[in-house]
Design a protein around this motif. Structure first.
Motif, PDB file in Angstrom:
ATOM      1  N   ALA A 223     -26.447-101.804 -39.198  1.00  0.00           N
ATOM      2  CA  ALA A 223     -27.874-101.540 -39.387  1.00  0.00           C
ATOM      3  C   ALA A 223     -28.648-102.022 -38.170  1.00  0.00           C
ATOM      4  O   ALA A 223     -28.168-102.864 -37.408  1.00  0.00           O
ATOM      5  CB  ALA A 223     -28.379-102.242 -40.639  1.00  0.00           C
ATOM      6  N   SER A 224     -29.826-101.469 -37.994  1.00  0.00           N
ATOM      7  CA  SER A 224     -30.743-101.921 -36.943  1.00  0.00           C
ATOM      8  C   SER A 224     -31.859-102.715 -37.586  1.00  0.00           C
ATOM      9  O   SER A 224     -32.341-102.357 -38.658  1.00  0.00           O
ATOM     10  CB  SER A 224     -31.355-100.735 -36.203  1.00  0.00           C
ATOM     11  OG  SER A 224     -30.399-100.103 -35.412  1.00  0.00           O
ATOM     12  N   LEU A 225     -32.263-103.782 -36.923  1.00  0.00           N
ATOM     13  CA  LEU A 225     -33.358-104.619 -37.388  1.00  0.00           C
ATOM     14  C   LEU A 225     -34.427-104.632 -36.308  1.00  0.00           C
ATOM     15  O   LEU A 225     -34.139-104.923 -35.143  1.00  0.00           O
ATOM     16  CB  LEU A 225     -32.866-106.043 -37.656  1.00  0.00           C
ATOM     17  CG  LEU A 225     -33.915-107.082 -38.014  1.00  0.00           C
ATOM     18  CD1 LEU A 225     -34.553-106.737 -39.348  1.00  0.00           C
ATOM     19  CD2 LEU A 225     -33.279-108.463 -38.062  1.00  0.00           C
ATOM     20  N   PHE A 226     -35.645-104.303 -36.667  1.00  0.00           N
ATOM     21  CA  PHE A 226     -36.755-104.289 -35.729  1.00  0.00           C
ATOM     22  C   PHE A 226     -37.755-105.356 -36.147  1.00  0.00           C
ATOM     23  O   PHE A 226     -38.160-105.405 -37.306  1.00  0.00           O
ATOM     24  CB  PHE A 226     -37.444-102.914 -35.728  1.00  0.00           C
ATOM     25  CG  PHE A 226     -36.529-101.811 -35.297  1.00  0.00           C
ATOM     26  CD1 PHE A 226     -36.394-101.499 -33.956  1.00  0.00           C
ATOM     27  CD2 PHE A 226     -35.786-101.106 -36.227  1.00  0.00           C
ATOM     28  CE1 PHE A 226     -35.543-100.486 -33.553  1.00  0.00           C
ATOM     29  CE2 PHE A 226     -34.932-100.093 -35.834  1.00  0.00           C
ATOM     30  CZ  PHE A 226     -34.808 -99.777 -34.489  1.00  0.00           C
ATOM     31  N   LEU A 227     -38.130-106.218 -35.196  1.00  0.00           N
ATOM     32  CA  LEU A 227     -39.081-107.299 -35.453  1.00  0.00           C
ATOM     33  C   LEU A 227     -40.268-107.165 -34.508  1.00  0.00           C
ATOM     34  O   LEU A 227     -40.103-106.754 -33.362  1.00  0.00           O
ATOM     35  CB  LEU A 227     -38.418-108.653 -35.215  1.00  0.00           C
ATOM     36  CG  LEU A 227     -37.209-108.988 -36.079  1.00  0.00           C
ATOM     37  CD1 LEU A 227     -36.514-110.230 -35.548  1.00  0.00           C
ATOM     38  CD2 LEU A 227     -37.625-109.179 -37.518  1.00  0.00           C
ATOM     39  N   PRO A 228     -41.468-107.559 -34.957  1.00  0.00           N
ATOM     40  CA  PRO A 228     -42.595-107.576 -34.021  1.00  0.00           C
ATOM     41  C   PRO A 228     -42.331-108.629 -32.942  1.00  0.00           C
ATOM     42  O   PRO A 228     -41.683-109.642 -33.196  1.00  0.00           O
ATOM     43  CB  PRO A 228     -43.792-107.963 -34.887  1.00  0.00           C
ATOM     44  CG  PRO A 228     -43.228-108.523 -36.131  1.00  0.00           C
ATOM     45  CD  PRO A 228     -41.833-108.010 -36.277  1.00  0.00           C
ATOM     46  N   TYR A 229     -42.828-108.396 -31.751  1.00  0.00           N
ATOM     47  CA  TYR A 229     -42.568-109.306 -30.639  1.00  0.00           C
ATOM     48  C   TYR A 229     -43.884-109.732 -29.993  1.00  0.00           C
ATOM     49  O   TYR A 229     -44.664-108.894 -29.557  1.00  0.00           O
ATOM     50  CB  TYR A 229     -41.675-108.620 -29.610  1.00  0.00           C
ATOM     51  CG  TYR A 229     -41.293-109.509 -28.458  1.00  0.00           C
ATOM     52  CD1 TYR A 229     -40.491-110.622 -28.656  1.00  0.00           C
ATOM     53  CD2 TYR A 229     -41.740-109.233 -27.182  1.00  0.00           C
ATOM     54  CE1 TYR A 229     -40.131-111.448 -27.605  1.00  0.00           C
ATOM     55  CE2 TYR A 229     -41.380-110.048 -26.117  1.00  0.00           C
ATOM     56  CZ  TYR A 229     -40.581-111.150 -26.337  1.00  0.00           C
ATOM     57  OH  TYR A 229     -40.227-111.963 -25.296  1.00  0.00           O
ATOM     58  N   ASP A 230     -44.122-111.044 -29.960  1.00  0.00           N
ATOM     59  CA  ASP A 230     -45.347-111.568 -29.360  1.00  0.00           C
ATOM     60  C   ASP A 230     -45.067-112.324 -28.052  1.00  0.00           C
ATOM     61  O   ASP A 230     -45.923-113.020 -27.535  1.00  0.00           O
ATOM     62  CB  ASP A 230     -46.077-112.473 -30.340  1.00  0.00           C
ATOM     63  CG  ASP A 230     -45.324-113.762 -30.639  1.00  0.00           C
ATOM     64  OD1 ASP A 230     -44.212-113.956 -30.102  1.00  0.00           O
ATOM     65  OD2 ASP A 230     -45.833-114.574 -31.412  1.00  0.00           O
ATOM     66  N   GLY A 231     -43.859-112.209 -27.543  1.00  0.00           N
ATOM     67  CA  GLY A 231     -43.510-112.868 -26.294  1.00  0.00           C
ATOM     68  C   GLY A 231     -42.657-114.111 -26.461  1.00  0.00           C
ATOM     69  O   GLY A 231     -42.148-114.654 -25.500  1.00  0.00           O
ATOM     70  N   SER A 232     -42.496-114.598 -27.686  1.00  0.00           N
ATOM     71  CA  SER A 232     -41.654-115.770 -27.909  1.00  0.00           C
ATOM     72  C   SER A 232     -40.608-115.436 -28.963  1.00  0.00           C
ATOM     73  O   SER A 232     -40.844-114.604 -29.834  1.00  0.00           O
ATOM     74  CB  SER A 232     -42.507-116.958 -28.373  1.00  0.00           C
ATOM     75  OG  SER A 232     -43.166-116.637 -29.566  1.00  0.00           O
ATOM     76  N   PRO A 233     -39.422-116.076 -28.895  1.00  0.00           N
ATOM     77  CA  PRO A 233     -38.383-115.782 -29.881  1.00  0.00           C
ATOM     78  C   PRO A 233     -38.848-116.097 -31.298  1.00  0.00           C
ATOM     79  O   PRO A 233     -39.560-117.067 -31.534  1.00  0.00           O
ATOM     80  CB  PRO A 233     -37.232-116.708 -29.483  1.00  0.00           C
ATOM     81  CG  PRO A 233     -37.506-117.086 -28.078  1.00  0.00           C
ATOM     82  CD  PRO A 233     -38.991-117.043 -27.912  1.00  0.00           C
ATOM     83  N   THR A 234     -38.455-115.253 -32.217  1.00  0.00           N
ATOM     84  CA  THR A 234     -38.798-115.466 -33.631  1.00  0.00           C
ATOM     85  C   THR A 234     -37.555-115.824 -34.438  1.00  0.00           C
ATOM     86  O   THR A 234     -37.577-115.765 -35.647  1.00  0.00           O
ATOM     87  CB  THR A 234     -39.447-114.202 -34.225  1.00  0.00           C
ATOM     88  OG1 THR A 234     -38.544-113.102 -34.057  1.00  0.00           O
ATOM     89  CG2 THR A 234     -40.771-113.911 -33.560  1.00  0.00           C
ATOM     90  N   TRP A 235     -36.469-116.173 -33.753  1.00  0.00           N
ATOM     91  CA  TRP A 235     -35.223-116.492 -34.429  1.00  0.00           C
ATOM     92  C   TRP A 235     -34.583-117.702 -33.764  1.00  0.00           C
ATOM     93  O   TRP A 235     -34.960-118.097 -32.682  1.00  0.00           O
ATOM     94  CB  TRP A 235     -34.257-115.307 -34.372  1.00  0.00           C
ATOM     95  CG  TRP A 235     -33.894-114.960 -32.968  1.00  0.00           C
ATOM     96  CD1 TRP A 235     -32.854-115.471 -32.230  1.00  0.00           C
ATOM     97  CD2 TRP A 235     -34.569-114.062 -32.099  1.00  0.00           C
ATOM     98  NE1 TRP A 235     -32.852-114.943 -30.965  1.00  0.00           N
ATOM     99  CE2 TRP A 235     -33.892-114.062 -30.858  1.00  0.00           C
ATOM    100  CE3 TRP A 235     -35.671-113.242 -32.251  1.00  0.00           C
ATOM    101  CZ2 TRP A 235     -34.291-113.288 -29.786  1.00  0.00           C
ATOM    102  CZ3 TRP A 235     -36.064-112.466 -31.164  1.00  0.00           C
ATOM    103  CH2 TRP A 235     -35.367-112.491 -29.959  1.00  0.00           C
ATOM    104  N   THR A 236     -33.596-118.255 -34.426  1.00  0.00           N
ATOM    105  CA  THR A 236     -32.805-119.331 -33.842  1.00  0.00           C
ATOM    106  C   THR A 236     -31.346-118.943 -33.957  1.00  0.00           C
ATOM    107  O   THR A 236     -30.943-118.204 -34.850  1.00  0.00           O
ATOM    108  CB  THR A 236     -33.036-120.670 -34.568  1.00  0.00           C
ATOM    109  OG1 THR A 236     -32.691-120.509 -35.938  1.00  0.00           O
ATOM    110  CG2 THR A 236     -34.467-121.130 -34.440  1.00  0.00           C
ATOM    111  N   ASP A 237     -30.545-119.435 -33.063  1.00  0.00           N
ATOM    112  CA  ASP A 237     -29.103-119.184 -33.070  1.00  0.00           C
ATOM    113  C   ASP A 237     -28.430-120.549 -33.097  1.00  0.00           C
ATOM    114  O   ASP A 237     -28.525-121.306 -32.133  1.00  0.00           O
ATOM    115  CB  ASP A 237     -28.711-118.387 -31.835  1.00  0.00           C
ATOM    116  CG  ASP A 237     -27.238-117.973 -31.852  1.00  0.00           C
ATOM    117  OD1 ASP A 237     -26.422-118.662 -32.492  1.00  0.00           O
ATOM    118  OD2 ASP A 237     -26.912-116.966 -31.219  1.00  0.00           O
ATOM    119  N   PRO A 238     -27.744-120.877 -34.189  1.00  0.00           N
ATOM    120  CA  PRO A 238     -27.127-122.200 -34.308  1.00  0.00           C
ATOM    121  C   PRO A 238     -26.054-122.460 -33.250  1.00  0.00           C
ATOM    122  O   PRO A 238     -25.675-123.596 -33.024  1.00  0.00           O
ATOM    123  CB  PRO A 238     -26.529-122.210 -35.715  1.00  0.00           C
ATOM    124  CG  PRO A 238     -26.427-120.776 -36.101  1.00  0.00           C
ATOM    125  CD  PRO A 238     -27.489-120.039 -35.351  1.00  0.00           C
TER     126      PRO A 238
END
Length: 66
Positions: free
Chosen positions: A48-63
């Motif tokens: 699947a594809s996931l699209f997120l709004p982008y404001d210039g900073s990451p909105t996720w974390t990667d452990p």
């Protein structure tokens, strides 16, 4: 947006959560939702594809990252 048949899709941290549903590219043109906190997406199989709004900073974390 399911690209292939997606099985047991669970989405939490959203306004309209899903629990172990099947999504199919022929039936779903798109799926919209609103984040209400940390977003968690799980699926047993599929692509699947996931699209997120982008404001210039990451909105996720990667452990895996420091």
């Amino acid at each position: 947006l399911p690209l292939t048949d997606c099985e047991e899709v669970t989405i939490s941290g959203v306004r309209w959560p899903l629990t172990k549903v099947s999504l199919h590219p022929i039936r779903q043109i798109s799926l919209s939702n609103e984040s209400e906190g940390p977003l968690r997406i799980q699926m047993a199989s599929g692509s699947a594809s996931l699209f997120l709004p982008y404001d210039g900073s990451p909105t996720w974390t990667d452990p895996r990252l420091p």
